[in-house]
Design a protein around this motif. Structure first.
Motif, PDB file in Angstrom:
ATOM      1  N   VAL A  49      36.969  23.163  37.890  1.00 38.54           N
ATOM      2  CA  VAL A  49      37.451  22.162  36.764  1.00 38.54           C
ATOM      3  C   VAL A  49      38.920  21.950  36.914  1.00 38.54           C
ATOM      4  CG1 VAL A  49      37.487  21.844  34.338  1.00 38.54           C
ATOM      5  CG2 VAL A  49      35.285  22.669  35.250  1.00 38.54           C
ATOM      6  N   GLN A  50      39.425  23.167  37.447  1.00 37.80           N
ATOM      7  CA  GLN A  50      41.146  22.879  37.240  1.00 37.80           C
ATOM      8  C   GLN A  50      41.299  21.824  38.364  1.00 37.80           C
ATOM      9  OE1 GLN A  50      41.417  25.247  35.183  1.00 37.80           O
ATOM     10  NE2 GLN A  50      43.627  24.557  34.996  1.00 37.80           N
ATOM     11  N   ASN A  51      40.628  21.453  39.455  1.00 37.76           N
ATOM     12  CA  ASN A  51      40.624  20.506  40.337  1.00 37.76           C
ATOM     13  C   ASN A  51      40.484  19.336  39.728  1.00 37.76           C
ATOM     14  OD1 ASN A  51      40.923  22.016  42.790  1.00 37.76           O
ATOM     15  ND2 ASN A  51      39.012  21.848  43.387  1.00 37.76           N
ATOM     16  N   SER A  52      39.514  18.878  38.781  1.00 35.06           N
ATOM     17  CA  SER A  52      39.442  17.796  37.838  1.00 35.06           C
ATOM     18  C   SER A  52      40.428  17.534  36.853  1.00 35.06           C
ATOM     19  CB  SER A  52      38.370  17.954  37.097  1.00 35.06           C
ATOM     20  OG  SER A  52      37.124  18.461  37.842  1.00 35.06           O
ATOM     21  N   VAL A  53      41.103  18.524  36.331  1.00 32.61           N
ATOM     22  CA  VAL A  53      42.319  18.586  35.589  1.00 32.61           C
ATOM     23  C   VAL A  53      43.493  17.642  36.168  1.00 32.61           C
ATOM     24  CG1 VAL A  53      43.883  19.727  34.018  1.00 32.61           C
ATOM     25  CG2 VAL A  53      41.583  20.112  33.725  1.00 32.61           C
ATOM     26  N   GLU A  54      43.488  18.297  37.555  1.00 31.24           N
ATOM     27  CA  GLU A  54      44.686  18.151  38.298  1.00 31.24           C
ATOM     28  C   GLU A  54      44.510  16.742  38.833  1.00 31.24           C
ATOM     29  OE1 GLU A  54      45.494  21.306  41.251  1.00 31.24           O
ATOM     30  OE2 GLU A  54      45.757  22.699  39.462  1.00 31.24           O
ATOM     31  N   ALA A  55      43.154  16.201  38.806  1.00 29.69           N
ATOM     32  CA  ALA A  55      43.019  14.622  39.516  1.00 29.69           C
ATOM     33  C   ALA A  55      43.024  13.929  38.220  1.00 29.69           C
ATOM     34  CB  ALA A  55      41.839  15.026  40.099  1.00 29.69           C
ATOM     35  N   GLN A  56      43.748  14.323  36.859  1.00 31.26           N
ATOM     36  CA  GLN A  56      43.649  13.681  35.883  1.00 31.26           C
ATOM     37  C   GLN A  56      42.427  13.152  35.169  1.00 31.26           C
ATOM     38  OE1 GLN A  56      46.875  12.531  37.978  1.00 31.26           O
ATOM     39  NE2 GLN A  56      47.545  14.004  36.481  1.00 31.26           N
ATOM     40  N   ALA A  57      41.311  14.024  35.413  1.00 28.28           N
ATOM     41  CA  ALA A  57      40.196  13.689  34.528  1.00 28.28           C
ATOM     42  C   ALA A  57      40.418  13.761  32.920  1.00 28.28           C
ATOM     43  CB  ALA A  57      39.188  14.510  35.054  1.00 28.28           C
ATOM     44  N   GLY A  88      39.553  10.764  42.176  1.00 29.53           N
ATOM     45  CA  GLY A  88      38.609  10.759  43.197  1.00 29.53           C
ATOM     46  C   GLY A  88      39.341  11.019  44.504  1.00 29.53           C
ATOM     47  N   MET A  89      38.542  10.839  45.464  1.00 29.94           N
ATOM     48  CA  MET A  89      38.950  11.204  46.871  1.00 29.94           C
ATOM     49  C   MET A  89      38.372   9.920  47.886  1.00 29.94           C
ATOM     50  SD  MET A  89      38.458  15.226  47.500  1.00 29.94           S
ATOM     51  CE  MET A  89      37.145  15.638  46.073  1.00 29.94           C
ATOM     52  N   ASP A  90      39.157   9.715  48.807  1.00 32.40           N
ATOM     53  CA  ASP A  90      38.652   8.889  49.839  1.00 32.40           C
ATOM     54  C   ASP A  90      37.687   9.368  50.687  1.00 32.40           C
ATOM     55  OD1 ASP A  90      40.147   9.983  51.640  1.00 32.40           O
ATOM     56  OD2 ASP A  90      41.783   8.538  51.752  1.00 32.40           O
ATOM     57  N   GLU A  91      37.129   8.762  51.592  1.00 27.96           N
ATOM     58  CA  GLU A  91      35.803   9.186  52.563  1.00 27.96           C
ATOM     59  C   GLU A  91      36.287  10.544  53.410  1.00 27.96           C
ATOM     60  OE1 GLU A  91      33.242   6.796  55.196  1.00 27.96           O
ATOM     61  OE2 GLU A  91      33.764   5.513  53.603  1.00 27.96           O
ATOM     62  N   GLU A  92      37.743  10.273  53.959  1.00 23.89           N
ATOM     63  CA  GLU A  92      38.150  11.063  54.881  1.00 23.89           C
ATOM     64  C   GLU A  92      38.372  12.496  54.053  1.00 23.89           C
ATOM     65  OE1 GLU A  92      41.910  10.164  56.660  1.00 23.89           O
ATOM     66  OE2 GLU A  92      41.694  12.016  57.997  1.00 23.89           O
ATOM     67  N   MET A  93      38.875  12.347  53.161  1.00 26.21           N
ATOM     68  CA  MET A  93      39.332  13.501  52.223  1.00 26.21           C
ATOM     69  C   MET A  93      37.780  14.373  51.967  1.00 26.21           C
ATOM     70  SD  MET A  93      41.907  15.082  50.943  1.00 26.21           S
ATOM     71  CE  MET A  93      42.208  16.494  50.000  1.00 26.21           C
ATOM     72  N   VAL A  94      36.906  13.613  51.416  1.00 24.10           N
ATOM     73  CA  VAL A  94      35.871  14.245  51.190  1.00 24.10           C
ATOM     74  C   VAL A  94      35.262  14.956  52.295  1.00 24.10           C
ATOM     75  CG1 VAL A  94      33.274  13.759  50.512  1.00 24.10           C
ATOM     76  CG2 VAL A  94      35.106  12.580  49.313  1.00 24.10           C
ATOM     77  N   ARG A  95      35.357  14.474  53.513  1.00 22.02           N
ATOM     78  CA  ARG A  95      34.839  14.927  54.711  1.00 22.02           C
ATOM     79  C   ARG A  95      35.610  16.347  55.165  1.00 22.02           C
ATOM     80  NH1 ARG A  95      36.150  12.110  59.186  1.00 22.02           N
ATOM     81  NH2 ARG A  95      35.751   9.857  57.855  1.00 22.02           N
ATOM     82  N   LYS A  96      36.807  16.214  54.650  1.00 25.12           N
ATOM     83  CA  LYS A  96      37.715  17.650  55.100  1.00 25.12           C
ATOM     84  C   LYS A  96      37.959  18.535  53.950  1.00 25.12           C
ATOM     85  CE  LYS A  96      41.505  15.404  56.385  1.00 25.12           C
ATOM     86  NZ  LYS A  96      42.669  14.949  56.889  1.00 25.12           N
ATOM     87  N   VAL A 150      29.808  17.406  48.145  1.00 28.24           N
ATOM     88  CA  VAL A 150      31.041  16.737  47.251  1.00 28.24           C
ATOM     89  C   VAL A 150      30.709  15.181  47.491  1.00 28.24           C
ATOM     90  CG1 VAL A 150      33.517  16.313  47.015  1.00 28.24           C
ATOM     91  CG2 VAL A 150      32.601  18.591  47.773  1.00 28.24           C
ATOM     92  N   GLU A 151      30.649  14.523  46.231  1.00 29.42           N
ATOM     93  CA  GLU A 151      30.542  13.027  46.110  1.00 29.42           C
ATOM     94  C   GLU A 151      31.830  12.703  45.467  1.00 29.42           C
ATOM     95  OE1 GLU A 151      26.366  12.101  44.975  1.00 29.42           O
ATOM     96  OE2 GLU A 151      26.438  13.986  44.680  1.00 29.42           O
ATOM     97  N   SER A 152      32.327  11.597  46.093  1.00 25.35           N
ATOM     98  CA  SER A 152      33.675  11.206  45.479  1.00 25.35           C
ATOM     99  C   SER A 152      33.882   9.856  46.118  1.00 25.35           C
ATOM    100  CB  SER A 152      34.722  12.158  45.715  1.00 25.35           C
ATOM    101  OG  SER A 152      35.777  11.861  44.926  1.00 25.35           O
ATOM    102  N   ALA A 153      34.769   8.979  45.208  1.00 23.43           N
ATOM    103  CA  ALA A 153      35.182   7.864  45.627  1.00 23.43           C
ATOM    104  C   ALA A 153      36.468   7.341  44.829  1.00 23.43           C
ATOM    105  CB  ALA A 153      34.370   6.618  45.675  1.00 23.43           C
ATOM    106  N   PRO A 154      37.959   6.919  45.591  1.00 26.00           N
ATOM    107  CA  PRO A 154      38.955   6.639  44.792  1.00 26.00           C
ATOM    108  C   PRO A 154      38.535   5.906  43.369  1.00 26.00           C
ATOM    109  CG  PRO A 154      39.026   6.393  47.099  1.00 26.00           C
ATOM    110  CD  PRO A 154      37.705   6.511  46.865  1.00 26.00           C
ATOM    111  N   GLY A 155      39.070   6.405  42.403  1.00 23.84           N
ATOM    112  CA  GLY A 155      39.076   5.852  41.262  1.00 23.84           C
ATOM    113  C   GLY A 155      37.625   5.985  40.459  1.00 23.84           C
TER     114      GLY A 155
END
Ligand SMILES: Nc1ncnc2c1ncn2[C@@H]1O[C@H](COP(=O)(O)OP(=O)(O)OP(=O)(O)O)[C@@H](O)[C@H]1O
Ligand SMILES: [Mg+2]
Lengths: 121, 197
Positions: free
Chosen positions: B12-20, B46-54, B88-93
């Motif tokens: 959840v701290q990651n979510s907070v740091e990602a401005q959720a 969110g994160m782009d595809e490459e970030m999600v992969r890595k 991890v599922e994510s997309a920018p924005g």
């Protein structure tokens, strides 16, 4: 529901406390909550600080979180920021030490020198 | 981490740091199927595809205080050592959904731990966050939803120490009211539920 009524009381108390300290800069306590902090016990430290503030009815203090501060070996880290004073960061804090920081630094205005790892103007 | 609840706090701290502005935690204990599933969904950047992969690689982080990110890799290894997985599922924005499954009866599974303390600390440190925590165990379930609570009780000063104590007590009571975990099919011994620390 009884527990919702309790919230009503908490809100009223918080509003009154807000009025009392109107215009004053609040004291801030910052607990580092990166993975390094959490693994080292930051949740218990923050829980203890909140309990201690509640028990002492210190409502003019805000407790916030930050991420990793780059001092991972010294986690859990707690920073006390009092208006007009340098910010003091304490390292290797546990529940017992957190209680002493509240009693000594927050209440009695005396920095607990032995656990200080950084100070910043 | 000693408790799964500490991983929850960390993710959840990651979510907070990602401005959720909104985070949903769901915990599901399925005795019959023998798994424990934790989902954390946010509406952060969110994160782009490459970030999600890595992102399950510890050498990937956007933090500048150190060169490794440990949160997601630690969660992934905690899940894997019980025969589970992390996705991890994510997309920018579009926000991020982290799903971790654990072998419920696996000996290497950390106890669930003190979810009440985790929820209380998240809210106290992030009083503007809309948080929904749903916990299902077998056929019993509870939902702790800050928006729903505020709809019924009016605005709540979540950052206030008294409010934090209220949150902790309320969540702990709701957890205690869930049906006991009981025995899984083919499970050798009693299953320890995660109670407080
Ligand atoms: N919910 C999320 N939304 C957006 N980006 C995320 C999210 N979770 C993780 N990330 C990205 O993935 C990176 C790695 O996350 P991870 O939790 O593994 O390490 P960290 O947060 O960087 O550091 P640490 O957890 O060790 O304090 C983050 O730096 C961030 O860029
Ligand atoms: Mg992280």
């Amino acid at each position: 529901m009884k527990s919702l009524e309790e919230l009503e009381k908490i809100r009223k108390q918080a509003q009154e406390a807000l009025k009392v300290r109107e215009g004053q800069k609040p004291v801030r306590i910052v607990v580092a909550m990166g993975t390094c902090g959490i693994a080292a016990g930051a949740r218990e430290v923050m829980t203890t600080i909140l309990e201690e503030l509640a028990a002492r009815s210190l409502s003019d203090v805000s407790v916030t979180q930050t991420g990793c501060m780059g001092l991972c070996e010294q986690e859990p880290l707690v920073t006390v920021e009092k208006p007009g004073q340098p910010a003091v960061t304490y390292g290797n804090i546990n529940a017992e030490r957190a209680r002493r920081i509240v009693a000594q630094h927050l209440v009695n205005d005396a920095v607990v020198g032995e656990w200080v790892v950084a100070t910043k103007r | 981490m000693r408790e799964l609840a500490l991983h929850v706090l960390d993710i959840v701290q990651n979510s907070v740091e990602a401005q959720a502005s909104r985070v949903e935690i769901a915990v599901e204990e399925d005795v019959a199927a023998g798994f424990l599933k934790i989902t954390i969904a946010d509406d952060g950047r969110g994160m782009d595809e490459e970030m999600v992969r890595k992102v399950q690689d510890p050498f990937v982080t956007t933090r500048r205080t150190r060169r490794v990110g440990m949160g997601l890799p630690l969660l992934a290894s905690a899940a894997r050592q019980t025969g589970g997985t992390v996705t991890v599922e994510s997309a920018p924005g579009r926000g991020t959904v982290v799903t971790a499954t654990f072998g419920l009866h696996h000996l290497d599974r950390a106890p669930l731990g003190d979810m009440a303390a985790t929820v209380a600390v998240i809210l106290a440190g992030n009083p503007g966050l809309a948080l929904r925590y749903r916990h299902r165990r077998g056929d019993s379930e509870f939902v702790f939803d800050t928006r729903e609570i505020e709809r019924q009780a009016g605005p709540v000063p979540w950052g206030d120490p008294q409010a934090a104590a209220w949150t902790r007590k309320t969540v702990a009571e709701a957890l205690r009211a869930l049906e006991p975990l009981g025995h899984g099919p083919g499970n050798a011994g009693p299953v320890k539920t995660g109670g407080g620390t």
